[in-house]
Design a protein around this motif. Sequence first.
Motif, PDB file in Angstrom:
ATOM      1  N   VAL A 108       0.839  -1.200   0.000  1.00  0.00           N
ATOM      2  CA  VAL A 108       0.000   0.000   0.000  1.00  0.00           C
ATOM      3  C   VAL A 108       0.870   1.244   0.000  1.00  0.00           C
ATOM      4  CG1 VAL A 108      -1.820   1.263   1.214  1.00  0.00           C
ATOM      5  CG2 VAL A 108      -1.793  -1.248   1.260  1.00  0.00           C
ATOM      6  N   VAL A 109       0.406   2.261  -0.720  1.00  0.00           N
ATOM      7  CA  VAL A 109       1.072   3.554  -0.774  1.00  0.00           C
ATOM      8  C   VAL A 109      -0.006   4.614  -0.907  1.00  0.00           C
ATOM      9  CG1 VAL A 109       1.288   3.569  -3.298  1.00  0.00           C
ATOM     10  CG2 VAL A 109       2.951   4.851  -1.919  1.00  0.00           C
ATOM     11  N   CYS A 110       0.347   5.849  -0.627  1.00  0.00           N
ATOM     12  CA  CYS A 110      -0.510   6.979  -0.991  1.00  0.00           C
ATOM     13  C   CYS A 110       0.372   7.919  -1.796  1.00  0.00           C
ATOM     14  CB  CYS A 110      -1.061   7.680   0.244  1.00  0.00           C
ATOM     15  SG  CYS A 110      -2.054   9.139  -0.178  1.00  0.00           S
ATOM     16  N   THR A 111       0.164   7.957  -3.096  1.00  0.00           N
ATOM     17  CA  THR A 111       1.059   8.722  -3.961  1.00  0.00           C
ATOM     18  C   THR A 111       0.856  10.223  -3.842  1.00  0.00           C
ATOM     19  OG1 THR A 111      -0.494   8.438  -5.811  1.00  0.00           O
ATOM     20  CG2 THR A 111       1.331   6.868  -5.644  1.00  0.00           C
ATOM     21  N   LEU A 112      -0.318  10.652  -3.373  1.00  0.00           N
ATOM     22  CA  LEU A 112      -0.586  12.090  -3.268  1.00  0.00           C
ATOM     23  C   LEU A 112      -0.122  12.685  -1.947  1.00  0.00           C
ATOM     24  CD1 LEU A 112      -4.104  12.493  -4.904  1.00  0.00           C
ATOM     25  CD2 LEU A 112      -1.973  13.525  -5.669  1.00  0.00           C
ATOM     26  N   CYS A 113      -0.312  11.940  -0.858  1.00  0.00           N
ATOM     27  CA  CYS A 113       0.074  12.491   0.444  1.00  0.00           C
ATOM     28  C   CYS A 113       0.432  11.343   1.380  1.00  0.00           C
ATOM     29  CB  CYS A 113      -1.024  13.376   1.009  1.00  0.00           C
ATOM     30  SG  CYS A 113      -2.668  12.629   0.983  1.00  0.00           S
ATOM     31  N   SER A 114      -0.427  11.049   2.359  1.00  0.00           N
ATOM     32  CA  SER A 114      -0.120   9.949   3.281  1.00  0.00           C
ATOM     33  C   SER A 114      -1.399   9.342   3.851  1.00  0.00           C
ATOM     34  CB  SER A 114       0.776  10.438   4.422  1.00  0.00           C
ATOM     35  OG  SER A 114       0.171  11.505   5.119  1.00  0.00           O
ATOM     36  N   CYS A 115      -2.415   9.154   3.006  1.00  0.00           N
ATOM     37  CA  CYS A 115      -3.665   8.540   3.454  1.00  0.00           C
ATOM     38  C   CYS A 115      -3.366   7.159   4.030  1.00  0.00           C
ATOM     39  CB  CYS A 115      -4.644   8.450   2.293  1.00  0.00           C
ATOM     40  SG  CYS A 115      -5.161  10.060   1.661  1.00  0.00           S
ATOM     41  N   TYR A 116      -3.978   6.850   5.170  1.00  0.00           N
ATOM     42  CA  TYR A 116      -3.564   5.697   5.967  1.00  0.00           C
ATOM     43  C   TYR A 116      -4.725   5.330   6.892  1.00  0.00           C
ATOM     44  CZ  TYR A 116       0.093   3.216   8.783  1.00  0.00           C
ATOM     45  OH  TYR A 116       0.903   2.300   9.419  1.00  0.00           O
ATOM     46  N   PRO A 117      -4.954   4.032   7.165  1.00  0.00           N
ATOM     47  CA  PRO A 117      -6.101   3.638   8.003  1.00  0.00           C
ATOM     48  C   PRO A 117      -5.822   3.816   9.491  1.00  0.00           C
ATOM     49  CG  PRO A 117      -4.914   1.686   7.298  1.00  0.00           C
ATOM     50  CD  PRO A 117      -4.228   2.852   6.643  1.00  0.00           C
ATOM     51  N   TRP A 118      -5.925   5.032   9.969  1.00  0.00           N
ATOM     52  CA  TRP A 118      -5.581   5.350  11.355  1.00  0.00           C
ATOM     53  C   TRP A 118      -6.291   4.478  12.396  1.00  0.00           C
ATOM     54  CZ3 TRP A 118      -4.276  11.002  12.908  1.00  0.00           C
ATOM     55  CH2 TRP A 118      -3.345  11.538  12.022  1.00  0.00           C
ATOM     56  N   PRO A 119      -7.607   4.212  12.289  1.00  0.00           N
ATOM     57  CA  PRO A 119      -8.255   3.416  13.329  1.00  0.00           C
ATOM     58  C   PRO A 119      -7.706   1.995  13.450  1.00  0.00           C
ATOM     59  CG  PRO A 119      -9.892   4.604  12.038  1.00  0.00           C
ATOM     60  CD  PRO A 119      -8.594   4.735  11.309  1.00  0.00           C
ATOM     61  N   ASP A 131       8.643  11.250   0.282  1.00  0.00           N
ATOM     62  CA  ASP A 131       8.518  11.376  -1.167  1.00  0.00           C
ATOM     63  C   ASP A 131       9.146  10.180  -1.875  1.00  0.00           C
ATOM     64  OD1 ASP A 131       7.229  13.791  -0.844  1.00  0.00           O
ATOM     65  OD2 ASP A 131       9.039  14.999  -1.149  1.00  0.00           O
ATOM     66  N   ALA A 132      10.271   9.673  -1.344  1.00  0.00           N
ATOM     67  CA  ALA A 132      10.980   8.562  -1.995  1.00  0.00           C
ATOM     68  C   ALA A 132      10.113   7.309  -2.044  1.00  0.00           C
ATOM     69  CB  ALA A 132      12.288   8.282  -1.252  1.00  0.00           C
ATOM     70  N   TYR A 133       9.507   6.945  -0.906  1.00  0.00           N
ATOM     71  CA  TYR A 133       8.656   5.754  -0.892  1.00  0.00           C
ATOM     72  C   TYR A 133       7.463   5.927  -1.810  1.00  0.00           C
ATOM     73  CZ  TYR A 133       5.414   2.171   0.730  1.00  0.00           C
ATOM     74  OH  TYR A 133       4.522   1.117   0.773  1.00  0.00           O
ATOM     75  N   ARG A 134       6.802   7.066  -1.722  1.00  0.00           N
ATOM     76  CA  ARG A 134       5.581   7.294  -2.502  1.00  0.00           C
ATOM     77  C   ARG A 134       5.842   7.227  -3.999  1.00  0.00           C
ATOM     78  NH1 ARG A 134       4.732  12.745   0.047  1.00  0.00           N
ATOM     79  NH2 ARG A 134       3.638  13.146  -1.900  1.00  0.00           N
ATOM     80  N   ALA A 135       6.994   7.683  -4.451  1.00  0.00           N
ATOM     81  CA  ALA A 135       7.299   7.665  -5.878  1.00  0.00           C
ATOM     82  C   ALA A 135       7.857   6.319  -6.325  1.00  0.00           C
ATOM     83  CB  ALA A 135       8.291   8.776  -6.205  1.00  0.00           C
ATOM     84  N   ARG A 136       8.753   5.757  -5.531  1.00  0.00           N
ATOM     85  CA  ARG A 136       9.490   4.581  -6.000  1.00  0.00           C
ATOM     86  C   ARG A 136       8.690   3.287  -5.924  1.00  0.00           C
ATOM     87  NH1 ARG A 136      14.092   3.348  -2.876  1.00  0.00           N
ATOM     88  NH2 ARG A 136      14.576   1.890  -4.573  1.00  0.00           N
ATOM     89  N   VAL A 137       7.830   3.125  -4.896  1.00  0.00           N
ATOM     90  CA  VAL A 137       7.145   1.844  -4.755  1.00  0.00           C
ATOM     91  C   VAL A 137       6.182   1.598  -5.908  1.00  0.00           C
ATOM     92  CG1 VAL A 137       5.126   2.574  -3.394  1.00  0.00           C
ATOM     93  CG2 VAL A 137       6.157   0.314  -3.002  1.00  0.00           C
ATOM     94  N   VAL A 138       5.765   2.661  -6.569  1.00  0.00           N
ATOM     95  CA  VAL A 138       4.890   2.519  -7.734  1.00  0.00           C
ATOM     96  C   VAL A 138       5.697   2.071  -8.957  1.00  0.00           C
ATOM     97  CG1 VAL A 138       3.395   3.769  -9.339  1.00  0.00           C
ATOM     98  CG2 VAL A 138       3.207   4.188  -6.890  1.00  0.00           C
ATOM     99  N   ARG A 139       6.886   2.654  -9.126  1.00  0.00           N
ATOM    100  CA  ARG A 139       7.694   2.372 -10.312  1.00  0.00           C
ATOM    101  C   ARG A 139       8.481   1.073 -10.204  1.00  0.00           C
ATOM    102  NH1 ARG A 139       9.543   7.792  -9.574  1.00  0.00           N
ATOM    103  NH2 ARG A 139      11.609   6.925  -9.135  1.00  0.00           N
TER     104      ARG A 139
END
Length: 211
Positions: A108-119, A131-139
């Motif tokens: 799971v990633v959130c490419t725009l920001c850091s959406c995450y299931p807090w509860p 930024d590195a994780y959000r960009a690289r895990v997709v590519r």
Amino acid sequence: MPHDHHDHDHPHALLPPEPALRVKALETILTDKGLVDPAALDEIIDTYQNKIGPQNGAKVVARMWSDPAFREAMLTDPMPLLEELGFYGRQGEHIVIVENTDDVHNVVVCTLCSCYPWPLLGIPPGWYKSDAYRARVVREPRKVLAEFGLDIPEDTSVRVWDSTAEVRYLVVPQRPAGTDGMDEEALAKLVTRDSMVGTGIVQAPTQDSAS
């Protein structure tokens, strides 16, 4: 839905690039405007970090491993059961459960920001917001997972799920060998936050954790 693995450029607010600095800058601005009480903010952070944390998600995973009917219901429509369990609220209005198998590994990633299931998982870790994780895990998901210590077999496909403000994801890791006699409480102790994001796996229990 799973990400299509294309890289997109998104506009970013004029805030510091480091996530921690962004948070501090926003907190300062909102406090200065009288919109945020720092004490209330500290209490919210403490709740999600220490009182909720990933243990809620771990309880869900352990029950899915132990209860076939619960597992099927969670994979079909998890929200009624999550509400019943009390694992519902801000940042968790709509959760989708995805399950790792021998054929598919989910991350799971959130490419725009850091959406995450807090509860279910508490506050997202710093690397999830980077930024590195959000960009690289997709590519290059396999390469990123290898850096987390996961060597995904070539015959196992890697599916990347892009969280949004409307939909957040929980990964159900594979149940490890040697856990057949363990109850849900003991199983939950084996489940890590990273395994429920897809950047980790659940290790087989040691003698102490299995007893």
